[in-house]
Design a protein around this motif. Sequence first.
Motif, PDB file in Angstrom:
ATOM      1  N   ALA A 152      32.821  56.141  52.849  1.00 61.69           N
ATOM      2  CA  ALA A 152      33.795  56.948  52.106  1.00 61.69           C
ATOM      3  C   ALA A 152      33.191  57.704  50.939  1.00 61.69           C
ATOM      4  N   SER A 153      32.115  57.177  50.365  1.00 62.87           N
ATOM      5  CA  SER A 153      31.529  57.794  49.177  1.00 62.87           C
ATOM      6  C   SER A 153      30.321  58.672  49.477  1.00 62.87           C
ATOM      7  N   TYR A 180      33.429  62.241  69.178  1.00 60.96           N
ATOM      8  CA  TYR A 180      33.039  63.451  68.447  1.00 60.96           C
ATOM      9  C   TYR A 180      33.917  63.661  67.217  1.00 60.96           C
ATOM     10  N   GLY A 181      34.310  62.582  66.555  1.00 61.73           N
ATOM     11  CA  GLY A 181      35.287  62.682  65.471  1.00 61.73           C
ATOM     12  C   GLY A 181      34.674  62.876  64.098  1.00 61.73           C
ATOM     13  N   PHE A 182      35.462  63.463  63.197  1.00 63.41           N
ATOM     14  CA  PHE A 182      35.069  63.625  61.800  1.00 63.41           C
ATOM     15  C   PHE A 182      36.332  63.887  60.986  1.00 63.41           C
ATOM     16  N   LEU A 183      36.199  63.867  59.674  1.00 67.13           N
ATOM     17  CA  LEU A 183      37.324  64.221  58.823  1.00 67.13           C
ATOM     18  C   LEU A 183      36.855  65.122  57.696  1.00 67.13           C
ATOM     19  N   VAL A 184      37.798  65.899  57.169  1.00 67.23           N
ATOM     20  CA  VAL A 184      37.558  66.781  56.029  1.00 67.23           C
ATOM     21  C   VAL A 184      38.346  66.225  54.854  1.00 67.23           C
ATOM     22  N   ALA A 185      37.714  66.093  53.698  1.00 67.16           N
ATOM     23  CA  ALA A 185      38.386  65.561  52.512  1.00 67.16           C
ATOM     24  C   ALA A 185      38.059  66.419  51.297  1.00 67.16           C
ATOM     25  N   SER A 186      39.039  66.545  50.395  1.00 65.09           N
ATOM     26  CA  SER A 186      38.816  67.291  49.147  1.00 65.09           C
ATOM     27  C   SER A 186      38.338  66.385  48.028  1.00 65.09           C
ATOM     28  N   LYS A 187      38.479  65.048  48.230  1.00 66.26           N
ATOM     29  CA  LYS A 187      37.975  64.072  47.264  1.00 66.26           C
ATOM     30  C   LYS A 187      37.384  62.898  48.022  1.00 66.26           C
ATOM     31  N   ILE A 188      36.325  62.310  47.464  1.00 64.33           N
ATOM     32  CA  ILE A 188      35.721  61.136  48.070  1.00 64.33           C
ATOM     33  C   ILE A 188      35.590  60.041  47.026  1.00 64.33           C
ATOM     34  N   ASP A 190      36.639  56.245  47.706  1.00 63.63           N
ATOM     35  CA  ASP A 190      36.987  55.111  48.562  1.00 63.63           C
ATOM     36  C   ASP A 190      38.029  55.595  49.559  1.00 63.63           C
ATOM     37  N   TRP A 191      38.425  54.727  50.480  1.00 70.86           N
ATOM     38  CA  TRP A 191      39.306  55.152  51.562  1.00 70.86           C
ATOM     39  C   TRP A 191      40.725  55.413  51.081  1.00 70.86           C
ATOM     40  N   ASP A 192      41.133  54.766  49.997  1.00 70.92           N
ATOM     41  CA  ASP A 192      42.458  55.061  49.442  1.00 70.92           C
ATOM     42  C   ASP A 192      42.519  56.490  48.911  1.00 70.92           C
ATOM     43  N   ILE A 193      41.464  56.904  48.230  1.00 72.86           N
ATOM     44  CA  ILE A 193      41.399  58.282  47.720  1.00 72.86           C
ATOM     45  C   ILE A 193      41.354  59.267  48.875  1.00 72.86           C
ATOM     46  N   ILE A 194      40.535  58.976  49.861  1.00 69.10           N
ATOM     47  CA  ILE A 194      40.403  59.879  51.006  1.00 69.10           C
ATOM     48  C   ILE A 194      41.710  59.995  51.774  1.00 69.10           C
TER      49      ILE A 194
END
Length: 243
Positions: A152-153, A180-188, A190-194
């Motif tokens: 997550a970090s 083939y999976g991935f995710l896009v996040a605006s903040k990293i 921990d998983w709660d933040i993500i």
Amino acid sequence: MKKSLHRFFAAMLMALVAVAAQAQCFIIGNDNQWATNKAGAELQSTSTYGVYEGEVSFSNASQWFFITTKLTSSDSDWDGISSYRYGPAEPYAKLKINEPMDMFNPSDISFMVPFTNETYRIRVDFNAGQVTLLGEFPDELYIIGSDAVWVASVPAAVLSKTAAEGVYEGSVVFTNSWNYGFLVASKIGDWDIISQNRYTSSVCPLRMNRFNPLEKGNGSSSNIMVPYLGTFEVTVDLKNMLI
């Protein structure tokens, strides 16, 4: 000539009177209550006459709101509030960050914000007849999972801001053989933040060389997928919610 000037100043006076009448600015619908005698939020006047701003929180069940300059004495007086109500030109008019939208009075149509369960700063400009969602886009976006690490970090890749507002680009190497999976996040971090700052897509896998719809995850665990492994140039447009 005198008649033309008279008509001009009369029109200006009417416009000033109209603005002066906007002594208050209420938001109804953001809390999903839709009571005409109680605002979900009230915007405050700014240093510019006729312009109001404030933060408005939307409930998990509401993505809609309208603007009114007056409340009614009873909770469902829709006829009484009609002449004070402002809305968009067309139904399902979704506001975009930092992009003004024209508002009209009277109106029985409501504006739409991009997501539920979010807090937006809203500006209402009675002088220009426009409403705007004010906001800043993050400095960068993070790709997690394309390398099969899923920490997550620690992002696998970073998408950088471009000259276009809300648009990010970057090169991403996909080596994750699991779906083939991935995710896009605006903040990293921990998983709660993500989970509160991730994006998903209803298109699975993504269509290549064309924009696919993007959605706020809001805690969803579903991932975005590519059709095959390799290196791709990834573009994310947060203003129009596309990838």
